[in-house]
Design a protein around this motif. Structure first.
Motif, PDB file in Angstrom:
ATOM      1  N   ARG A  17       0.818  -1.215   0.000  1.00  0.00           N
ATOM      2  CA  ARG A  17       0.000   0.000   0.000  1.00  0.00           C
ATOM      3  C   ARG A  17       0.851   1.265   0.000  1.00  0.00           C
ATOM      4  O   ARG A  17       0.401   2.323  -0.388  1.00  0.00           O
ATOM      5  N   ARG A  18       2.107   1.142   0.427  1.00  0.00           N
ATOM      6  CA  ARG A  18       3.009   2.297   0.402  1.00  0.00           C
ATOM      7  C   ARG A  18       3.251   2.743  -1.044  1.00  0.00           C
ATOM      8  O   ARG A  18       3.381   3.929  -1.314  1.00  0.00           O
ATOM      9  N   MET A  23       2.264   6.624  -5.397  1.00  0.00           N
ATOM     10  CA  MET A  23       1.709   6.945  -6.721  1.00  0.00           C
ATOM     11  C   MET A  23       0.620   8.015  -6.617  1.00  0.00           C
ATOM     12  O   MET A  23       0.527   8.894  -7.477  1.00  0.00           O
ATOM     13  N   GLU A  24      -0.186   7.949  -5.565  1.00  0.00           N
ATOM     14  CA  GLU A  24      -1.225   8.965  -5.373  1.00  0.00           C
ATOM     15  C   GLU A  24      -0.608  10.342  -5.129  1.00  0.00           C
ATOM     16  O   GLU A  24      -1.084  11.350  -5.682  1.00  0.00           O
ATOM     17  N   LEU A  25       0.444  10.393  -4.325  1.00  0.00           N
ATOM     18  CA  LEU A  25       1.112  11.676  -4.073  1.00  0.00           C
ATOM     19  C   LEU A  25       1.740  12.229  -5.347  1.00  0.00           C
ATOM     20  O   LEU A  25       1.668  13.434  -5.611  1.00  0.00           O
ATOM     21  N   LEU A  26       2.352  11.347  -6.128  1.00  0.00           N
ATOM     22  CA  LEU A  26       2.947  11.807  -7.385  1.00  0.00           C
ATOM     23  C   LEU A  26       1.879  12.331  -8.333  1.00  0.00           C
ATOM     24  O   LEU A  26       2.046  13.387  -8.955  1.00  0.00           O
ATOM     25  N   SER A  44       7.758  14.255  -1.942  1.00  0.00           N
ATOM     26  CA  SER A  44       7.038  13.596  -0.843  1.00  0.00           C
ATOM     27  C   SER A  44       6.574  12.195  -1.237  1.00  0.00           C
ATOM     28  O   SER A  44       6.382  11.340  -0.364  1.00  0.00           O
ATOM     29  N   ALA A  45       6.430  11.947  -2.522  1.00  0.00           N
ATOM     30  CA  ALA A  45       6.036  10.612  -2.994  1.00  0.00           C
ATOM     31  C   ALA A  45       7.127   9.574  -2.721  1.00  0.00           C
ATOM     32  O   ALA A  45       6.866   8.370  -2.755  1.00  0.00           O
ATOM     33  N   LEU A  46       8.342  10.022  -2.434  1.00  0.00           N
ATOM     34  CA  LEU A  46       9.418   9.090  -2.076  1.00  0.00           C
ATOM     35  C   LEU A  46       9.259   8.559  -0.651  1.00  0.00           C
ATOM     36  O   LEU A  46       9.654   7.435  -0.351  1.00  0.00           O
ATOM     37  N   GLU A  47       8.697   9.366   0.233  1.00  0.00           N
ATOM     38  CA  GLU A  47       8.663   9.006   1.654  1.00  0.00           C
ATOM     39  C   GLU A  47       7.946   7.700   1.966  1.00  0.00           C
ATOM     40  O   GLU A  47       8.456   6.913   2.761  1.00  0.00           O
ATOM     41  N   PRO A  48       6.781   7.428   1.394  1.00  0.00           N
ATOM     42  CA  PRO A  48       6.139   6.149   1.728  1.00  0.00           C
ATOM     43  C   PRO A  48       6.983   4.938   1.315  1.00  0.00           C
ATOM     44  O   PRO A  48       6.824   3.854   1.871  1.00  0.00           O
ATOM     45  N   LEU A  49       7.876   5.127   0.368  1.00  0.00           N
ATOM     46  CA  LEU A  49       8.720   4.032  -0.116  1.00  0.00           C
ATOM     47  C   LEU A  49       9.912   3.786   0.804  1.00  0.00           C
ATOM     48  O   LEU A  49      10.562   2.746   0.724  1.00  0.00           O
ATOM     49  N   GLU A  94      16.594   4.376  11.323  1.00  0.00           N
ATOM     50  CA  GLU A  94      17.245   5.334  10.430  1.00  0.00           C
ATOM     51  C   GLU A  94      16.255   6.412  10.010  1.00  0.00           C
ATOM     52  O   GLU A  94      15.042   6.208  10.055  1.00  0.00           O
ATOM     53  N   SER A  95      16.777   7.543   9.591  1.00  0.00           N
ATOM     54  CA  SER A  95      15.936   8.630   9.104  1.00  0.00           C
ATOM     55  C   SER A  95      15.397   8.268   7.715  1.00  0.00           C
ATOM     56  O   SER A  95      15.888   7.340   7.065  1.00  0.00           O
ATOM     57  N   VAL A  96      14.412   9.011   7.277  1.00  0.00           N
ATOM     58  CA  VAL A  96      13.867   8.799   5.929  1.00  0.00           C
ATOM     59  C   VAL A  96      14.971   8.996   4.894  1.00  0.00           C
ATOM     60  O   VAL A  96      15.110   8.215   3.958  1.00  0.00           O
ATOM     61  N   ARG A  97      15.772  10.013   5.097  1.00  0.00           N
ATOM     62  CA  ARG A  97      16.864  10.301   4.157  1.00  0.00           C
ATOM     63  C   ARG A  97      17.864   9.139   4.108  1.00  0.00           C
ATOM     64  O   ARG A  97      18.317   8.747   3.034  1.00  0.00           O
TER      65      ARG A  97
END
Length: 170
Positions: A17-18, A23-26, A44-49, A94-97
Motif C-alpha cells: 500500500r506504500r 503513486m497517489e502523491l505523485l 514527498s512521494a518518495l517518503e512512503p517508499l 534510520e531517518s527517511v533520508r
C-alpha cells in the motif's frame, strides 16, 4: 492500446500500500498550482517508499540509557521531557533520508547518480519546507521535479515488474 494498458494495470496485484500512496502523491503533484508545490509533492512521494530500518542493538542500548537519564532529570518540565522522550525513541531507526539512500542501492544498483540526485532533491524539499525557499535561487524546480518523476517511474516499474509505455512530463 489504451484499453490493454488499463486491463493490464487492473490485473497487477498491489503488493504494498506504500507504493499506492506514493503513486497517489505523485499524481496529486501534477495538480498543484506552482513549481514549488509540485516539487514538494513529487519528492514527498518518495517518503512512503522509505521503509526505515532499525539501527541495531547498540543504538537501542544508547537510547535506553539516554531515556533513563532524561527520566531522572527533574529539572525539565514534564511537557518538554515527554517531547524529548519521543524524539529519543525515534533514534532507534534510520531517518527517511538514510532509508532512501540505502534503498537506492536496491532500486538503482551501481548508479551513484541516482542516489546523489534523490538525496539532493530530498534536501531541497527540506529547505523549502523549513526555510520557505531554496538557498540557490537559480534552482529550476520544474527540472528537479522531472528528475524525481523519472526516478519514481523506474521504482514503480520495478515494483510492478513491467515497463510503462508512456513517458513522464512535468
Amino acid at each position: 492500446m489504451i484499453i490493454q494498458e488499463i486491463t493490464d494495470d487492473f490485473q497487477q496485484p498491489l503488493r504494498d500500500r506504500r507504493v499506492l500512496l506514493s503513486m497517489e502523491l505523485l499524481a496529486a503533484s501534477t495538480l498543484e498550482s506552482n513549481d514549488r508545490a509540485r516539487f514538494v509533492m513529487a519528492v514527498s512521494a518518495l517518503e512512503p517508499l522509505a521503509q526505515q530500518a532499525p539501527l541495531g542493538d547498540e543504538v537501542d542500548r544508547f537510547v535506553e540509557r539516554a531515556l533513563a537519564d532524561l527520566r531522572a532529570d527533574g529539572a525539565l518540565p514534564l511537557h518538554l521531557r515527554a517531547s524529548l522522550e519521543g524524539r529519543l525513541r525515534q533514534l532507534r531507526t534510520e531517518s527517511v533520508r538514510q532509508a532512501l539512500s540505502r534503498l537506492c542501492a536496491k532500486w538503482f544498483p551501481g548508479d551513484r547518480t541516482a542516489r546523489d540526485t534523490i538525496d539532493h532533491v530530498y534536501a531541497l524539499r527540506s529547505e523549502i519546507l523549513h526555510e520557505g525557499r531554496v538557498s540557490d535561487l537559480d534552482t529550476l524546480l520544474g527540472v528537479e521535479t522531472l528528475k524525481v518523476r523519472q526516478y519514481l517511474r523506474r521504482i514503480y516499474e520495478q515494483e510492478f515488474a513491467r515497463a510503462f509505455r508512456v513517458g513522464t512530463t512535468v
